[in-house]
Design a protein around this motif. Structure first.
Motif, PDB file in Angstrom:
ATOM      1  N   PHE A 240     -19.179   0.359  -5.784  1.00  0.00           N
ATOM      2  CA  PHE A 240     -19.815   0.753  -7.073  1.00  0.00           C
ATOM      3  C   PHE A 240     -19.845   2.124  -7.272  1.00  0.00           C
ATOM      4  O   PHE A 240     -20.422   2.707  -8.049  1.00  0.00           O
TER       5      PHE A 240
ATOM      6  N   THR B 260     -16.436   3.162 -11.746  1.00  0.00           N
ATOM      7  CA  THR B 260     -16.413   2.474 -12.861  1.00  0.00           C
ATOM      8  C   THR B 260     -15.496   1.260 -12.926  1.00  0.00           C
ATOM      9  O   THR B 260     -15.889   0.225 -13.388  1.00  0.00           O
TER      10      THR B 260
ATOM     11  N   THR C 226     -17.096  -1.898 -11.541  1.00  0.00           N
ATOM     12  CA  THR C 226     -18.099  -2.200 -12.277  1.00  0.00           C
ATOM     13  C   THR C 226     -17.554  -3.192 -13.400  1.00  0.00           C
ATOM     14  O   THR C 226     -18.041  -4.319 -13.776  1.00  0.00           O
ATOM     15  N   ASP C 227     -16.407  -2.657 -13.977  1.00  0.00           N
ATOM     16  CA  ASP C 227     -15.694  -3.270 -14.856  1.00  0.00           C
ATOM     17  C   ASP C 227     -15.186  -4.559 -14.322  1.00  0.00           C
ATOM     18  O   ASP C 227     -15.267  -5.663 -15.322  1.00  0.00           O
TER      19      ASP C 227
ATOM     20  N   VAL D 190     -16.521  -6.525 -12.137  1.00  0.00           N
ATOM     21  CA  VAL D 190     -17.510  -7.194 -12.044  1.00  0.00           C
ATOM     22  C   VAL D 190     -18.096  -8.028 -13.358  1.00  0.00           C
ATOM     23  O   VAL D 190     -18.264  -9.127 -13.483  1.00  0.00           O
TER      24      VAL D 190
END
Lengths: 221, 221
Positions: free
Chosen positions: B27, B30, B33-34, B36
């Motif tokens: 993490f 970004t 994160t995207d 996930v």
């Protein structure tokens, strides 16, 4: 505690290999920095194996790590000791739109007041601050200072047992998180700053559903 | 790049277990994160194994992790593109006495200008910003803004290949670090804020000795 045993550790390390295991990354705590300084002063070679730390594992909630301001610690309030230097730091972070990681107090091996008086070593049972207690204290301090750094409607993320199979991650306002039972320690709390759309999308998965505040989160384990 | 392959990864993950390995903690970027968010939207279960990240491994230099302000990124300047939004953030951190982690630009799989014009895919050789370049750019921006956020005498810590056997950690002023050859990538830079005595003690071990600026640091590996 490390501080009491450090001399033995270092003496042994002069003649042989000694491994020292910690929870999280070794440099999250000043104690370990001090241990390394003392080792180096004694010409003991130190080799560090880094590890995940709460300070980066919180990235799992979707809030970007580079958008965090200074980290704060929330100590257990007692009747006579209610230190609140964290307030000013949170206020600053929030004015800048930054997120704040609140590390919650851990009390282990605290001598009882009675034992301190008698000079015999007896310890209090270990205590770990819950998210609920932290929020209570935070709101008390806000009320005292009244500078609107945050309030009951401020968005937060509560983490329990982060990194373990039964971790729990719940996003909601302070008021909402107060109603959640996060269960066993360790807990920590993030006060959300200004968010980016990707951050919002990810937080959405952890949002509390008001009809069922006792949910276990739909946290990715 | 992850962005181009993500659909295949997710399609496969609907029917079977797919592991996705990253450098550092997932993490920190970004992009992950995207990934996930997209997986969760497709009802794909995601399990995260956290790892050390540059954001906590820098703790090895002795500067306390909770005394860092917002992290900044320093992009490669070009003749026409010299973005300096990091300046204001560093200034803020320094005014608060906080340390600043500067992540240095990484350019991999950048299409050549020529290939963009011709519509054929050809890539520039990978580039990794050195500490020396970062400091040059930082000082250029200070000169432009002139708000004395930092200068050549500001204390910094340079890290190269952090976490590997041949890591190099050197503490010194910007001027001093400019004379050091940090070798192979990856590099990152910390601009030191106000220090605590324990922090100073630890930094001392990494201080550059002016008579031998090409030293390999006396870094603990």
């Amino acid at each position: 505690m490390v501080e009491e045993k450090v001399d033995n550790i270092l003496l042994e390390a002069r003649g042989s290999d000694v491994a020292f295991l910690v929870v999280g990354d070794p440099f999250g705590a000043t104690t370990h920095t001090d241990l390394v300084v003392r080792a180096k002063t004694m010409m003991v070679d130190v080799k560090v194996v880094h590890n995940a730390s709460v300070m980066n594992a919180i990235g799992i909630c979707g809030l970007q790590l580079y958008r965090y301001g200074e980290t704060v610690s929330i100590p257990f309030f007692t009747e006579t000791w209610r230190p609140d230097s964290f307030y000013e730091k949170i206020e600053r972070n929030r004015n800048l739109g930054l997120h704040t990681l609140c590390l919650l107090d851990i009390r282990v091996k605290e001598p009882t007041l009675e034992s301190l008086c008698r000079g015999r070593k007896q310890y209090e049972p270990p205590r770990f601050m819950t998210i609920n207690t932290a929020i209570d204290q935070l709101l008390e301090v806000e009320q005292k200072h009244g500078k609107s750094a945050y309030d009951e409607d401020t968005n937060c993320v509560g983490f329990a047992r982060l990194g373990s199979e039964d971790q729990m991650i719940v996003a909601g306002t302070m008021r909402q998180l107060c109603t959640v039972n996060f269960g066993e320690p360790l807990h920590c709390l993030v006060i959300v700053g200004k968010t980016h759309p990707v951050e919002d999308e990810m937080l959405e998965f952890y949002k509390i559903r008001t009809e069922n505040p006792e949910q276990k989160g739909n946290g990715i384990a």
